[in-house]
Scaffold this active site. Structure first.
Site, PDB file in Angstrom:
ATOM      1  N   ILE A 117     181.456  29.055  -2.673  1.00  5.87           N
ATOM      2  CA  ILE A 117     181.022  30.288  -3.328  1.00  5.87           C
ATOM      3  C   ILE A 117     179.676  30.089  -4.014  1.00  5.87           C
ATOM      4  O   ILE A 117     179.369  28.997  -4.483  1.00  5.87           O
ATOM      5  CB  ILE A 117     182.091  30.800  -4.326  1.00  5.87           C
ATOM      6  N   CYS A 118     178.887  31.149  -4.022  1.00  7.42           N
ATOM      7  CA  CYS A 118     177.633  31.229  -4.766  1.00  7.42           C
ATOM      8  C   CYS A 118     176.599  30.233  -4.217  1.00  7.42           C
ATOM      9  O   CYS A 118     176.177  30.346  -3.088  1.00  7.42           O
ATOM     10  CB  CYS A 118     177.909  31.045  -6.260  1.00  7.42           C
ATOM     11  N   HIS A 119     176.207  29.229  -5.007  1.00 10.92           N
ATOM     12  CA  HIS A 119     175.216  28.236  -4.577  1.00 10.92           C
ATOM     13  C   HIS A 119     175.839  27.053  -3.825  1.00 10.92           C
ATOM     14  O   HIS A 119     175.124  26.197  -3.323  1.00 10.92           O
ATOM     15  CB  HIS A 119     174.445  27.699  -5.786  1.00 10.92           C
ATOM     16  N   SER A 170     181.675  33.233  -0.282  1.00  5.36           N
ATOM     17  CA  SER A 170     181.473  34.423  -1.115  1.00  5.36           C
ATOM     18  C   SER A 170     180.168  34.269  -1.875  1.00  5.36           C
ATOM     19  O   SER A 170     179.618  33.175  -1.976  1.00  5.36           O
ATOM     20  CB  SER A 170     182.631  34.613  -2.102  1.00  5.36           C
TER      21      SER A 170
END
Length: 192
Positions: A117-119, A170
């Site tokens: 998720i994210c980075h 995500s």
């Protein structure tokens, strides 16, 4: 947790959560962790060294969490899935760890699910595990992912099944309910 999540049982399933010693976005660690626990799974915190990891709420230091297993001593075959939480500093530090990158690469080459998720996809890029995969991330990573051969899309959660195992991605903390639900659903599918 939603009603559909409460129906999923992961009794006895160990799920690896790999983070650096500093910089993980706390909610991106704790929310999927809780979902795995509530489904009867066993989350295990892996990092690059013994001790504790310092989580963050964006740029502010938050809680610390004790490391269960040093990634040098972990085998991907011991876990049903791998979760890579984000935070800007976390995956940036992980991608400089040869053992962390090797673990992620081995996991991504297996048939077991990987969720980022994210980075967090930065670590997947370093492990050369995104080529040909459809995925999402924090928007600033889209050029890195495209340059590494991924198809980047702006969606809440993406499950790519084109590789050896499912890849769940995500974009951000707001996507955590869908991310956690999808992780449990994919784990339940893998069990059947």
């Amino acid at each position: 947790m939603t009603d559909s999540q409460t129906d999923i049982q992961l009794t006895g399933e160990k799920v690896a959560f790999l983070v650096a010693l500093e910089g993980v976005e706390q909610v991106e660690l704790t929310e999927p962790w809780k979902a795995v626990q509530q489904a009867g799974g066993e989350p295990v915190l892996l990092s690059t060294k013994e001790g504790s990891v310092q989580a963050f709420n964006h740029l502010e230091a938050a809680d610390t969490f004790e490391v269960d297993v040093v990634v040098d001593h972990a085998s991907p075959s011991e876990y049903a899935a791998l979760v890579l939480p984000g935070g800007v500093a976390n995956p940036d530090a992980l991608r400089t760890s040869r053992s962390a990158v090797s673990f992620v690469g081995q996991f991504a080459a297996s048939v077991r699910p990987v969720a980022a998720i994210c980075h967090a996809p930065w670590t997947l890029v370093e492990a050369d595990a995104v080529r040909g995969r459809r995925m999402t991330s924090w928007p600033s990573l889209q050029t890195d992912l495209r340059n590494a051969g991924a198809e980047w899309v702006d969606e809440e959660v993406v499950v790519d099944r084109s590789g050896p195992g499912p890849l769940i991605t995500s974009r951000q903390p707001d996507d955590l309910p869908a991310f956690s639900r999808t992780l449990l659903e994919v784990l339940a599918e893998a069990r059947s």
